[in-house]
Design an enzyme around this catalytic site. Structure first.
Site, PDB file in Angstrom:
ATOM      1  N   SER A  35     -30.121  45.808  43.753  1.00 31.67           N
ATOM      2  CA  SER A  35     -29.612  47.037  44.445  1.00 31.67           C
ATOM      3  C   SER A  35     -29.858  46.895  46.021  1.00 31.67           C
ATOM      4  CB  SER A  35     -30.414  48.040  43.563  1.00 31.67           C
ATOM      5  OG  SER A  35     -29.862  49.258  44.213  1.00 31.67           O
ATOM      6  N   ARG A  36     -29.359  47.987  46.635  1.00 30.57           N
ATOM      7  CA  ARG A  36     -29.891  47.906  47.813  1.00 30.57           C
ATOM      8  C   ARG A  36     -31.319  48.146  48.278  1.00 30.57           C
ATOM      9  NH1 ARG A  36     -25.513  52.461  49.778  1.00 30.57           N
ATOM     10  NH2 ARG A  36     -26.276  53.174  47.682  1.00 30.57           N
ATOM     11  N   TYR A  57     -28.037  41.314  47.054  1.00 29.06           N
ATOM     12  CA  TYR A  57     -27.417  40.656  46.034  1.00 29.06           C
ATOM     13  C   TYR A  57     -27.340  39.048  46.449  1.00 29.06           C
ATOM     14  CZ  TYR A  57     -23.272  40.365  49.381  1.00 29.06           C
ATOM     15  OH  TYR A  57     -22.570  40.120  50.385  1.00 29.06           O
ATOM     16  N   HIS A  78     -16.815  45.030  46.878  1.00 28.20           N
ATOM     17  CA  HIS A  78     -16.730  44.346  45.950  1.00 28.20           C
ATOM     18  C   HIS A  78     -16.264  42.919  46.200  1.00 28.20           C
ATOM     19  CE1 HIS A  78     -15.112  47.367  42.578  1.00 28.20           C
ATOM     20  NE2 HIS A  78     -16.387  47.320  42.992  1.00 28.20           N
ATOM     21  N   LYS A  96     -13.061  47.265  38.575  1.00 25.74           N
ATOM     22  CA  LYS A  96     -11.645  47.845  39.192  1.00 25.74           C
ATOM     23  C   LYS A  96     -11.827  48.552  40.068  1.00 25.74           C
ATOM     24  CE  LYS A  96     -11.954  50.875  35.670  1.00 25.74           C
ATOM     25  NZ  LYS A  96     -13.292  50.598  35.736  1.00 25.74           N
ATOM     26  N   ASP A 176      -9.434  54.933  42.581  1.00 27.00           N
ATOM     27  CA  ASP A 176     -10.148  55.094  41.492  1.00 27.00           C
ATOM     28  C   ASP A 176      -9.816  55.595  40.333  1.00 27.00           C
ATOM     29  OD1 ASP A 176     -13.086  56.624  40.685  1.00 27.00           O
ATOM     30  OD2 ASP A 176     -13.291  55.324  42.218  1.00 27.00           O
TER      31      ASP A 176
END
Length: 329
Positions: A35-36, A57, A78, A96, A176
């Site tokens: 995570s950040r 990451y 992404h 997606k 979205d």
């Protein structure tokens, strides 16, 4: 690869749902999360019983403790995360839309093939047992040749989640929500010969509503997505002999309706879990087979659909700050 080790990037709701569903697969283990912030990674890890936690990451990728990465970050992140993983030889299942645009997706597919590393878009609808039965029925010819497709995906909330209204997060209805009608229509009819799009765009450049018409030789599709009204949220394919209709919240249904001269038939298919483990199982089968793409998530189809969404944005004037990001040269 008796046990496949998963790493989770991002700790939002969809990552939580995906991780919970991996418990349905005895040959899957979540070994790491990134995570950040370490605090967020720690909280997620404690809930889901994950040993390795990272606040970056790249550190997760470099740790060599995972076989495949699930990416559940906001859309604009992404591409960079997926590219870093593929360069390191770590397989990728990315939410997606897999990237903001087709050019980025094409680069990832090329990198996947060049490195011999699996890459897939996490379009869970494609592996849903009801959806799969639906399209088997359609291919059987029970309603004749498909002539019309209708698909909508939309809702209204007095206060929308911030990410849906921020261009820098790839906000808006099309990416979205519209990815679902677009994927459904492509699965039914393939790539159209022409398309027209219209949108209601706010002052920040975010599409609140987008509608598209896709034209085929002898067939037509109408697609709508939006965040200003409670839409029926249904999808249907019709032909000369009848129609196949998916009900409200059709992207993860528990049944569909076959309407022919025989009358209406309700078709149900057994399912388990939340529905995310079906896409995970597809990735794991493909990994074990040494594939670089999953049969259920073909690279060419992922790219074609993003090409169509790119064209819809071109026609409606919707752009994102990350559109120009292209690390592949």
């Amino acid at each position: 690869m008796d046990l496949i080790r998963w790493g989770i990037v991002a700790t939002g709701n969809i990552s939580g749902s995906f991780t919970r569903d991996l418990a349905e697969l005895p040959d899957a283990e979540v070994t790491a999360v990134a995570s950040r912030s370490m605090a967020s990674a720690d909280r997620f890890a404690e809930v889901h019983g994950i040993a390795q936690r990272f606040d970056d990451y790249r550190a997760l990728i470099d740790s060599k403790v995972v076989d495949v990465l699930y990416i559940g970050t906001p859309h604009p992140q992404h591409y960079a995360v997926a590219r870093a993983a593929l360069e390191a030889g770590v397989a990728v299942l990315c939410e997606k839309p897999v990237t903001l645009n087709a050019r980025q997706a094409r680069d990832l597919a090329d990198l996947s093939r060049a490195n011999g590393t699996l890459f897939a878009e996490a379009m869970w609808m494609r592996t849903d047992p009801v959806i799969q039965a639906y399209f088997e029925d359609l291919r059987s010819g029970v309603i004749g040749a498909p002539k019309q497709v209708l698909a909508d995906f939309g809702f209204f909330k007095p206060e929308l989640p911030e990410r849906l209204l921020r261009p820098d997060l790839g906000g808006g209805a099309l990416l979205d929500l519209g990815i679902y009608p677009a994927t459904f229509t492509y699965m039914a009819l393939g790539k159209p010969e022409a398309m027209t799009a219209m949108a209601e765009v706010n002052e920040d450049g975010v599409d609140l509503v987008t509608s598209m018409i896709w034209r085929y030789p002898g067939a037509m599709a109408s697609l709508t997505c939006g965040m200003t009204a409670q839409l029926p949220w249904i999808a249907a394919v019709s032909g000369p002999e009848g129609s196949l209709m998916l009900p409200h919240r059709w992207h993860h249904p528990d049944h569909y309706i076959r309407r022919t001269a025989k009358g209406d038939e309700r078709i149900t298919v057994p399912k388990s879990g939340l529905g995310y483990h079906y896409e995970a199982a597809e990735v794991m089968r493909s990994l074990r087979a040494g594939l670089t793409e999953c049969p259920a998530f073909p690279h060419d189809e992922t790219i074609d659909i993003l090409d169509l969404l790119d064209e819809a944005r071109r026609q409606t004037g919707v752009t994102y700050p990350g559109d120009d990001e292209f690390l592949g040269g």
